[in-house]
Scaffold this active site. Sequence first.
Site, PDB file in Angstrom:
ATOM      1  N   HIS A 217      12.270  13.218 -30.638  1.00  0.00           N
ATOM      2  CA  HIS A 217      11.452  14.332 -31.104  1.00  0.00           C
ATOM      3  C   HIS A 217      12.197  15.278 -32.040  1.00  0.00           C
ATOM      4  CE1 HIS A 217       7.796  16.359 -31.700  1.00  0.00           C
ATOM      5  NE2 HIS A 217       8.454  17.491 -31.584  1.00  0.00           N
ATOM      6  N   TYR A 221      12.131  16.989 -36.471  1.00  0.00           N
ATOM      7  CA  TYR A 221      12.466  18.295 -37.056  1.00  0.00           C
ATOM      8  C   TYR A 221      13.685  18.196 -37.962  1.00  0.00           C
ATOM      9  CZ  TYR A 221       8.894  19.788 -33.921  1.00  0.00           C
ATOM     10  OH  TYR A 221       7.683  19.900 -33.296  1.00  0.00           O
ATOM     11  N   HIS A 368      -1.130  10.249 -37.556  1.00  0.00           N
ATOM     12  CA  HIS A 368      -0.407  11.522 -37.376  1.00  0.00           C
ATOM     13  C   HIS A 368       0.939  11.496 -38.086  1.00  0.00           C
ATOM     14  CE1 HIS A 368       1.588  14.949 -35.510  1.00  0.00           C
ATOM     15  NE2 HIS A 368       2.500  14.151 -34.994  1.00  0.00           N
ATOM     16  N   PHE A 369       1.703  10.413 -37.892  1.00  0.00           N
ATOM     17  CA  PHE A 369       3.027  10.511 -38.514  1.00  0.00           C
ATOM     18  C   PHE A 369       3.009  10.278 -40.017  1.00  0.00           C
ATOM     19  CE2 PHE A 369       3.911   6.298 -36.241  1.00  0.00           C
ATOM     20  CZ  PHE A 369       3.993   5.496 -37.364  1.00  0.00           C
ATOM     21  N   HIS A 370       1.920   9.668 -40.508  1.00  0.00           N
ATOM     22  CA  HIS A 370       1.857   9.581 -41.971  1.00  0.00           C
ATOM     23  C   HIS A 370       1.490  10.933 -42.603  1.00  0.00           C
ATOM     24  CE1 HIS A 370       2.126   5.158 -41.511  1.00  0.00           C
ATOM     25  NE2 HIS A 370       2.772   5.302 -42.646  1.00  0.00           N
ATOM     26  N   ARG A 433      -1.902   0.636 -31.972  1.00  0.00           N
ATOM     27  CA  ARG A 433      -0.822   0.616 -32.957  1.00  0.00           C
ATOM     28  C   ARG A 433       0.135  -0.524 -32.602  1.00  0.00           C
ATOM     29  NH1 ARG A 433       3.504   5.474 -31.568  1.00  0.00           N
ATOM     30  NH2 ARG A 433       4.597   4.415 -33.253  1.00  0.00           N
ATOM     31  N   ARG A 434       1.140  -0.743 -33.408  1.00  0.00           N
ATOM     32  CA  ARG A 434       2.184  -1.754 -33.184  1.00  0.00           C
ATOM     33  C   ARG A 434       1.616  -3.152 -32.948  1.00  0.00           C
ATOM     34  NH1 ARG A 434       4.393   2.218 -29.188  1.00  0.00           N
ATOM     35  NH2 ARG A 434       6.058   3.363 -30.189  1.00  0.00           N
TER      36      ARG A 434
HETATM   37 FE1  HAS Z   1       4.461  14.650 -34.010  1.00  0.00          FE
HETATM   38  C1  HAS Z   1       4.198  11.651 -32.286  1.00  0.00           C
HETATM   39  C2  HAS Z   1       3.381  16.336 -31.233  1.00  0.00           C
HETATM   40  C3  HAS Z   1       4.985  17.651 -35.612  1.00  0.00           C
HETATM   41  C4  HAS Z   1       6.258  13.023 -36.441  1.00  0.00           C
HETATM   42  N1  HAS Z   1       5.089  12.709 -34.317  1.00  0.00           N
HETATM   43  C5  HAS Z   1       4.858  11.627 -33.496  1.00  0.00           C
HETATM   44  C6  HAS Z   1       5.439  10.459 -34.084  1.00  0.00           C
HETATM   45  C7  HAS Z   1       6.063  10.857 -35.241  1.00  0.00           C
HETATM   46  C8  HAS Z   1       5.823  12.270 -35.380  1.00  0.00           C
HETATM   47  C9  HAS Z   1       6.882   9.994 -36.186  1.00  0.00           C
HETATM   48  O1  HAS Z   1       2.923  15.763 -28.273  1.00  0.00           O
HETATM   49  C10 HAS Z   1       5.339   9.044 -33.533  1.00  0.00           C
HETATM   50  C11 HAS Z   1       6.509   8.629 -32.722  1.00  0.00           C
HETATM   51  C12 HAS Z   1       6.324   7.201 -32.272  1.00  0.00           C
HETATM   52  O2  HAS Z   1       6.625   6.301 -33.058  1.00  0.00           O
HETATM   53  O3  HAS Z   1       5.847   7.000 -31.152  1.00  0.00           O
HETATM   54  N2  HAS Z   1       4.184  16.619 -33.525  1.00  0.00           N
HETATM   55  C13 HAS Z   1       3.723  17.088 -32.351  1.00  0.00           C
HETATM   56  C14 HAS Z   1       3.643  18.533 -32.409  1.00  0.00           C
HETATM   57  C15 HAS Z   1       4.088  18.909 -33.645  1.00  0.00           C
HETATM   58  C16 HAS Z   1       4.439  17.691 -34.334  1.00  0.00           C
HETATM   59  C17 HAS Z   1       3.169  19.452 -31.333  1.00  0.00           C
HETATM   60  N3  HAS Z   1       5.401  15.213 -35.696  1.00  0.00           N
HETATM   61  C18 HAS Z   1       5.501  16.500 -36.183  1.00  0.00           C
HETATM   62  C19 HAS Z   1       6.251  16.501 -37.401  1.00  0.00           C
HETATM   63  C20 HAS Z   1       6.619  15.200 -37.632  1.00  0.00           C
HETATM   64  C21 HAS Z   1       6.078  14.411 -36.555  1.00  0.00           C
HETATM   65  C22 HAS Z   1       6.581  17.728 -38.204  1.00  0.00           C
HETATM   66  C23 HAS Z   1       7.417  14.607 -38.732  1.00  0.00           C
HETATM   67  C24 HAS Z   1       8.000  15.270 -39.667  1.00  0.00           C
HETATM   68  N4  HAS Z   1       3.883  14.095 -32.148  1.00  0.00           N
HETATM   69  C25 HAS Z   1       3.502  14.945 -31.150  1.00  0.00           C
HETATM   70  C26 HAS Z   1       3.247  14.177 -29.927  1.00  0.00           C
HETATM   71  C27 HAS Z   1       3.493  12.846 -30.217  1.00  0.00           C
HETATM   72  C28 HAS Z   1       3.875  12.819 -31.618  1.00  0.00           C
HETATM   73  C29 HAS Z   1       2.817  14.675 -28.615  1.00  0.00           C
HETATM   74  C30 HAS Z   1       3.415  11.663 -29.248  1.00  0.00           C
HETATM   75  C31 HAS Z   1       2.095  11.057 -29.265  1.00  0.00           C
HETATM   76  C32 HAS Z   1       2.041   9.781 -28.443  1.00  0.00           C
HETATM   77  O4  HAS Z   1       1.314   9.790 -27.444  1.00  0.00           O
HETATM   78  O5  HAS Z   1       2.698   8.795 -28.775  1.00  0.00           O
HETATM   79  C33 HAS Z   1       4.228  20.347 -34.148  1.00  0.00           C
HETATM   80  O6  HAS Z   1       5.539  20.585 -34.590  1.00  0.00           O
HETATM   81  C34 HAS Z   1       3.251  20.667 -35.241  1.00  0.00           C
HETATM   82  C35 HAS Z   1       3.267  22.139 -35.596  1.00  0.00           C
HETATM   83  C36 HAS Z   1       2.712  22.363 -36.956  1.00  0.00           C
HETATM   84  C37 HAS Z   1       1.728  23.201 -37.276  1.00  0.00           C
HETATM   85  C38 HAS Z   1       1.236  23.252 -38.711  1.00  0.00           C
HETATM   86  C39 HAS Z   1       1.688  24.492 -39.453  1.00  0.00           C
HETATM   87  C40 HAS Z   1       1.233  24.373 -40.863  1.00  0.00           C
HETATM   88  C41 HAS Z   1       1.998  24.661 -41.941  1.00  0.00           C
HETATM   89  C42 HAS Z   1       1.422  24.471 -43.318  1.00  0.00           C
HETATM   90  C43 HAS Z   1       0.884  25.752 -43.864  1.00  0.00           C
HETATM   91  C44 HAS Z   1       0.190  25.514 -45.148  1.00  0.00           C
HETATM   92  C45 HAS Z   1       0.248  26.366 -46.206  1.00  0.00           C
HETATM   93  C46 HAS Z   1      -0.489  26.021 -47.453  1.00  0.00           C
HETATM   94  C47 HAS Z   1       0.974  27.638 -46.179  1.00  0.00           C
HETATM   95  C48 HAS Z   1       1.061  24.062 -36.294  1.00  0.00           C
HETATM   96  C49 HAS Z   1       3.384  25.181 -41.820  1.00  0.00           C
HETATM   97  C50 HAS Z   1      -1.917  26.411 -47.286  1.00  0.00           C
HETATM   98  C51 HAS Z   1      -2.445  27.060 -48.472  1.00  0.00           C
HETATM   99  C52 HAS Z   1      -3.762  27.299 -48.660  1.00  0.00           C
HETATM  100  C53 HAS Z   1      -4.133  28.261 -49.702  1.00  0.00           C
HETATM  101  C54 HAS Z   1      -4.830  26.645 -47.862  1.00  0.00           C
END
Ligand code: HAS
Length: 550
Positions: A217, A221, A368-370, A433-434
Amino acid sequence: MIGIQDRRLALANVGVAYIAFLIGTFCGLLQVFVRNDALNLPSWLDYYQILTAHGVLLALIYTTFFIFAFLIAGMSKTLGNFGPKVKTSLWLGFIVTTIGTILATIMIISGKASVLYTFYAPLKASGWFYIGLALWVIGTWISCFALVGHYIVWKKGHKGQLSPLFAFMTITTIILWIIACLGVVATVVFQYIPWAFGWVDTINVELSRSLFWYFGHPLVYFWLLPAYIAWYVVVPKLLGTKVFSDSLARFAFVLFILFSIPVGFHHQLTEPGISSFWKFLQVVLTFMVIIPSLMTAFSMFATFEVSGRNKGGSGLFGWFTKLPWNDVRFTSIFIAMLFFIPGGAGGIINASFQLNELVHNTLWIVGHFHITVGAPVAMTFMGITFWLVPYLSGRQLTKSIKRLAFIQIISWSIGMLLMSTAQHILGLFGAPRRTAYSGYNGNSVALQWFDGILSNHVTMAVGGTILFLSAMLLIYIVANLWFFAPKSGQQTEMVEFPVAESDATATPKFLENWWIWIGIAILLIILAYAIPLSDMIQHSPTGSKGHITW
Ligand code: HAS
């Protein structure tokens, strides 16, 4: 301008990153066609082999080398050129990481390691694959310690001062990486290597998976934080403004040290052998690690608004039209941020205990991861590439390349939108998947995975093909900016390394007291992991022999 030798170091990392990107994206193209039953691979090539190559080369290798290229260039730019010892250590780190990468890749290509990038036991690869992984980690550690050494030298010469924001964020990323890797080093060295070479017969599967996710995990980050460095430090400069809040930026990064590690069980919510109390605790901590991303979103909106208003944007949204939409370095990162809104929301869904039951092990997770690593992170790296490569090679970012860069990021966005939307919907319909293509004996539920427009394997393949073409365009752009674009001469301006001003006068000094944050992080890790891991060791089942299923 940073010294020529520091530039060479960064360029070497860029080179390996884009070779991995080239091979990895080609494997991705093959995959989407196999899953759609449109391609039969030759007998010497296996679906799980290309899936492993795709995951390892893109998720682990492209990201790591690109990150080091960016951090090396940025540390040299903000703290001054590297001394001889640091330079030698960075080359050594680069060489060891590359040897590890080559060894692991050879094992995958020769069909001895089709264990996917998560290398879950009891799938068993050749022992040399795990040696390759261990060397890869050791190499990154050498580079990390070299950069920390450079930082310490700077701190000694600037007593009592906060380091520049770029350097602060680099050190945060390094601390996170070193603590995170302890889990994967422990499992690879003490479990996988003895088991794969036949020194022991069985492996404790649950322990190996838990140690993997202890690392897995925070790994995400480790990809995200360098992208955030660009969001906080580079983007304001492109907008002609300064960092919105220096202390907010530093505090957000510190929160990642605290909360990104003790959360690995949210990848194992459906697994037996871990009691629901420990899963619950780590889910709570997972919700804590969302906070620094929300702070980042707030900070980015504020930066956009401040810069837009400074340029005369008025009314509620007038500032939006004043953003530099024709600057590809900005637009690529802006689209990256847009992708992270649904990407982050998907993460929150995944982390929610009950909803995880629905999406775990389905194509939803692939979607999700893409739209986390494949778009927000990758598109930020692309945005960085457009100025970092010519900055390092001393060439110009010409108008024609800028036009191609726009085509590249737009096509990447379209491909990613099609592919990941299809993956999310297919996942909700239960597509696993997989797995390679399977007709599931004409089962009616499975048949709908090949029907409909968005919930369709064909849409996935179309998206994947657009992504591949976009990736090839990127390779062309990188080669051009590195070797062929006109040199920046006396008449032409050098491409800049954009670093925004950050006012640290009101920033509390304790934010840079690393021992406080490392101490709290260790306490949280002990709280979340000590009892469940010792349970897994004390009540270890008989263990599993290795399986080679390909
Ligand atoms: Fe995830 C599975 C939970 C973030 C990557 N994640 C994965 C896997 C990958 C991955 C590769 O809880 C698969 C692993 C595998 O092969 O099995 N993930 C989260 C959570 C977050 C999260 C809570 N993941 C990421 C990030 C990744 C990533 C970042 C890669 C870089 N993830 C999970 C969970 C799994 C999971 C479970 C397991 C699922 C399972 O069952 O297998 C958090 O960090 C997300 C927080 C982010 C936000 C978004 C904030 C938005 C921002 C953009 C603002 C936009 C602006 C522009 C300012 C709350 C900062 C807007 C402008 C306008 C004018 C509209």
